[in-house]
Structures are given as C-alpha cells and as structure tokens.
Motif scaffolding. Structure first.
Motif, PDB file in Angstrom:
ATOM      1  N   LYS A 177      -0.316  18.179  -6.490  1.00 28.77           N
ATOM      2  CA  LYS A 177      -0.206  16.743  -6.766  1.00 28.77           C
ATOM      3  C   LYS A 177      -1.476  16.139  -7.346  1.00 28.77           C
ATOM      4  O   LYS A 177      -1.506  14.959  -7.692  1.00 28.77           O
ATOM      5  CB  LYS A 177       0.211  15.997  -5.499  1.00 28.77           C
ATOM      6  N   SER A 178      -2.528  16.949  -7.465  1.00 32.04           N
ATOM      7  CA  SER A 178      -3.759  16.521  -8.132  1.00 32.04           C
ATOM      8  C   SER A 178      -4.496  17.763  -8.604  1.00 32.04           C
ATOM      9  O   SER A 178      -4.290  18.856  -8.057  1.00 32.04           O
ATOM     10  CB  SER A 178      -4.639  15.708  -7.175  1.00 32.04           C
ATOM     11  N   GLU A 225      -3.904   9.194 -12.317  1.00 30.20           N
ATOM     12  CA  GLU A 225      -3.554   8.492 -11.089  1.00 30.20           C
ATOM     13  C   GLU A 225      -3.293   7.024 -11.386  1.00 30.20           C
ATOM     14  O   GLU A 225      -3.868   6.454 -12.312  1.00 30.20           O
ATOM     15  CB  GLU A 225      -4.666   8.625 -10.047  1.00 30.20           C
ATOM     16  N   GLU A 237       2.296   7.952   0.593  1.00 30.20           N
ATOM     17  CA  GLU A 237       2.572   7.193  -0.630  1.00 30.20           C
ATOM     18  C   GLU A 237       2.381   8.052  -1.875  1.00 30.20           C
ATOM     19  O   GLU A 237       3.185   7.996  -2.815  1.00 30.20           O
ATOM     20  CB  GLU A 237       1.672   5.955  -0.698  1.00 30.20           C
ATOM     21  N   ASP A 238       1.298   8.848  -1.907  1.00 32.10           N
ATOM     22  CA  ASP A 238       1.046   9.693  -3.073  1.00 32.10           C
ATOM     23  C   ASP A 238       2.137  10.741  -3.247  1.00 32.10           C
ATOM     24  O   ASP A 238       2.550  11.045  -4.370  1.00 32.10           O
ATOM     25  CB  ASP A 238      -0.318  10.385  -2.938  1.00 32.10           C
ATOM     26  N   SER A 267      -8.769   7.275  -6.767  1.00 34.34           N
ATOM     27  CA  SER A 267      -8.653   8.149  -5.609  1.00 34.34           C
ATOM     28  C   SER A 267      -9.933   8.131  -4.802  1.00 34.34           C
ATOM     29  O   SER A 267     -10.999   7.749  -5.282  1.00 34.34           O
ATOM     30  CB  SER A 267      -8.357   9.587  -6.049  1.00 34.34           C
ATOM     31  N   ASP A 322       0.184  21.369   0.006  1.00 32.75           N
ATOM     32  CA  ASP A 322      -1.068  20.719   0.379  1.00 32.75           C
ATOM     33  C   ASP A 322      -1.428  21.165   1.787  1.00 32.75           C
ATOM     34  O   ASP A 322      -0.623  21.820   2.462  1.00 32.75           O
ATOM     35  CB  ASP A 322      -0.938  19.195   0.298  1.00 32.75           C
ATOM     36  N   ILE A 382      -0.203   8.824 -14.676  1.00 31.63           N
ATOM     37  CA  ILE A 382       0.187  10.108 -14.087  1.00 31.63           C
ATOM     38  C   ILE A 382       1.112  10.863 -15.037  1.00 31.63           C
ATOM     39  O   ILE A 382       2.114  10.334 -15.520  1.00 31.63           O
ATOM     40  CB  ILE A 382       0.893   9.895 -12.735  1.00 31.63           C
ATOM     41  N   ALA A 390       5.258   8.981  -4.639  1.00 30.42           N
ATOM     42  CA  ALA A 390       5.089   8.688  -6.067  1.00 30.42           C
ATOM     43  C   ALA A 390       5.206   9.958  -6.900  1.00 30.42           C
ATOM     44  O   ALA A 390       5.836   9.960  -7.968  1.00 30.42           O
ATOM     45  CB  ALA A 390       3.739   8.020  -6.299  1.00 30.42           C
ATOM     46  N   THR A 391       4.632  11.053  -6.400  1.00 33.78           N
ATOM     47  CA  THR A 391       4.733  12.333  -7.108  1.00 33.78           C
ATOM     48  C   THR A 391       6.173  12.794  -7.198  1.00 33.78           C
ATOM     49  O   THR A 391       6.636  13.276  -8.243  1.00 33.78           O
ATOM     50  CB  THR A 391       3.883  13.398  -6.396  1.00 33.78           C
ATOM     51  N   HIS A 406      -4.031   4.730  -9.249  1.00 35.61           N
ATOM     52  CA  HIS A 406      -5.134   3.972  -8.679  1.00 35.61           C
ATOM     53  C   HIS A 406      -6.291   4.926  -8.445  1.00 35.61           C
ATOM     54  O   HIS A 406      -6.146   6.123  -8.517  1.00 35.61           O
ATOM     55  CB  HIS A 406      -4.718   3.302  -7.362  1.00 35.61           C
TER      56      HIS A 406
END
Length: 351
Positions: free
Chosen positions: A171-172, A196, A258-259, A200, A251, A236, A262-263, A198
C-alpha cells in the motif's frame, strides 16, 4: 530443571486458553498474582520459589498498553529480586514499535522501553515481526524476532480460492520489500501503491530545518545553505496490473484502517474483484471494525499476537491465524539451549 511460566493478565493468551498453551510445552503454570490497588498502583506477588530457574513471562498487549507494560516491568523486577536465573519476555506484539524514529522534537520511545525492560531484569525477548528489524539494536540483550509470514502464506494457499490469480499489493513504496517477499514465495505478481492523498507520517518534517532563534550578532552572518525543494506527491496510483485479479495487501500492523480502505477502493476501481488484507498484528483500534465492514475489503486476516475477540464480533470479515506453535517452540528451544536456526529457515536478511 523445568520451565516456569507466569500468567500476567486475566485475559486469554494467543486467543487460546493459557493452560492449553502450557500443555503444548508439557509444563505447569507458575503461581503468581498481578493486580492493581485502589490507587491504581500495580502489585505483583510471586507465590513460589523461582531461584535459579528460567522464567518466561507471557504478555500480550491489550487495549490498555501502559498498564500492560507496567505489569511486565514490575513482574520482571520481582523475579529479578527473587534470584531467577533467566527472565525471558514473550511479547508477540512489541508496543511503541512505531515510535522508533525521531519525529520533530519528540523522542524514540521504543529505545526508552528497551532500556526500561533491561533495567527491570529481562535477559531475553521473544517477539513477532517487529515494525522495523533495526529495533533489535535498541536492546542490550538477545532478541528473537520470529516471523508470522509462513502462517499467513499457508492461509493464502489453503483458504483463498484461485490464489494463483492473485497479485500481492504494497500500500506504499515503504512496504514494497515485505510485499516482494510474499510475491516471490507465492510466485505471484507485485503491485505498489504510489502517491498519497495526504502527507504521511514518514514524510513529516523532523524539525531539523527550523530557523534558529533571533539573536543580535556581530561579524558573523551565518552559512548560506542550499534551499531544499519541498516534496509534492502525485495522486494515488497503482504501479502494476490488478485488473481481473485478486488483490492481497500485506503489512505488519493494521490499526487505523483509513489507508487500507482507501487503497481497497482504488484497487476496486482498477478492476480487482476481491481484496484481502494480511497483517501480523491486528490492533484494529477505534472504529476499525465498522470501517472494514462497510468497505470494499472482502477479508482481513491477522494473527493472534494481539487479543481481538471483540473486533471479530463486530466484523465477521476479520479472520484469525494461530501462531502460538512457533512461540511455544521458541520457548522450548531457548530453555533447552537449542539452536533457533530452524525457526528462521529460508528467511533471508531482507525478509
């Protein structure tokens, strides 16, 4: 010489009865009492002799993190002053592990906690999937950082139909190394979320560029340093093809979701028809169960390093994988002075 273990809290450990866990090792539970007095001070009473014995304190971390830490410290110190030979903390999820880097004018709390545990008397720690492997360097005693990935990979192979049509998603970019390890072991493709919505936590200013206080100086104008350009992250995007595939996000910790939500929405827009999340530590704080239930996520799979029975009742999408087997084997090997290499077989330095 038999192993003695002490139950620290009244809740179940590893989501199974602690007595079941002790039977796996063929030992009896030690006798101790841990409680809070009316003024909220923690008190520990050890009810049997521990002189010259190996003591394993099994402590998972519930919602009240600071109370659990204090119980662990007081118990370790009580055992140290009772002349225990070795005091080994079994802490599947190590608290404050996210605070392992300097942020602005804060502090590296994880280092502070490591020093406190050593001062209290712990001589060894067994944990699972530290947030950063470099945290082991904070300790002045041995740390065995076990891996939950074999259990999660086994779940993918046995419980996800048509997993061969899946793609592992980070996710990142910072999570790409972990995702790459899963992808290579499962012989699957890899996708990375980039950009992103916002700022991070990892990109927050650490305060080192702050201007000095205004002072009246003579004869010295200071150094003229190059001006660093500010970062500007794109929206994103998904690097990799997820269309018509099962997306498996991996992860180490899932807490604020929330992340992840959104992903999942972006992956759905890109054509993924099922979305799974695989994480070692399911903290799932605040409204996480509700957000997961209302999201495009099909299933969240976590291990039982942290108690999460309440969250499972609130959200049927949350599934649990039992990792008590590897912790029990680690305890047995440490007590018998056996090599731990078997528990780390086929695990590379970068994993």
């Amino acid at each position: 010489q038999s192993t003695t273990m002490f139950m620290m809290c009244v809740f179940y450990i590893f989501n199974i009865d602690l007595f079941v866990f002790s039977r796996r090792l063929g030992v009896e539970l030690g006798k101790s009492v841990v409680y809070q007095e009316s003024n909220k001070e923690t008190r520990v009473d050890v009810k049997e002799s521990v002189r010259g014995q190996d003591i394993f304190i099994i402590q998972t971390i519930p919602r009240d993190v600071n109370t659990a830490i204090m119980e662990l410290l007081v118990m370790a110190y009580a055992l140290k002053t009772s002349c225990a030979k070795n005091i080994i903390g079994v802490i599947p999820y190590f608290p404050y592990s996210k605070q392992c880097k300097m942020r602005k004018r804060g502090s590296i709390v994880c280092k502070l906690l490591a020093s406190m545990l050593a001062k209290a008397g712990l001589t060894h720690i067994i944990t699972v999937d530290l947030h950063q492997k470099e945290i082991q360097g904070f300790f002045s005693f041995p740390v065995d950082n076990l891996r939950a990935s074999p259990f999660l990979i086994q779940y993918i192979q046995e419980e996800i139909p048509d997993y061969r049509n899946a793609v592992i998603v980070a996710k990142s970019p910072s999570a790409a190394k972990r995702a790459q390890s899963y992808a290579e072991r499962l012989r699957l493709g890899l996708a990375v979320m980039h950009g992103e919505a916002h700022q991070s936590e990892s990109d927050m200013a650490d305060g080192r560029h702050s201007p000095p206080l205004s002072r009246t100086t003579t004869g010295h104008t200071g150094l003229e340093l190059p001006l660093m350009m500010a970062k500007e992250k794109p929206p994103i995007t998904v690097v990799g093809d997820v269309g018509g595939r099962i997306a498996i996000i991996v992860d180490d910790i899932i807490d604020d979701v929330e992340d992840f939500v959104a992903t999942a929405e972006i992956l759905k827009e890109r054509g993924a028809y099922k979305i799974y999340i695989m994480a070692t530590h399911g903290l799932l704080s605040a409204d996480a169960p509700r957000l997961i239930e209302e999201s495009a996520i099909d299933e969240v799979v976590v291990t039982n390093t942290v108690p999460h029975e309440v969250q499972k009742l609130q959200c049927p999408k949350i599934k649990t994988v039992d990792v008590s087997m590897i912790l029990a084997e680690a305890i047995r090997r440490i007590h018998n002075g056996e090599s731990m290499a078997y528990l780390f077989r086929n695990i590379a330095v970068d994993d």
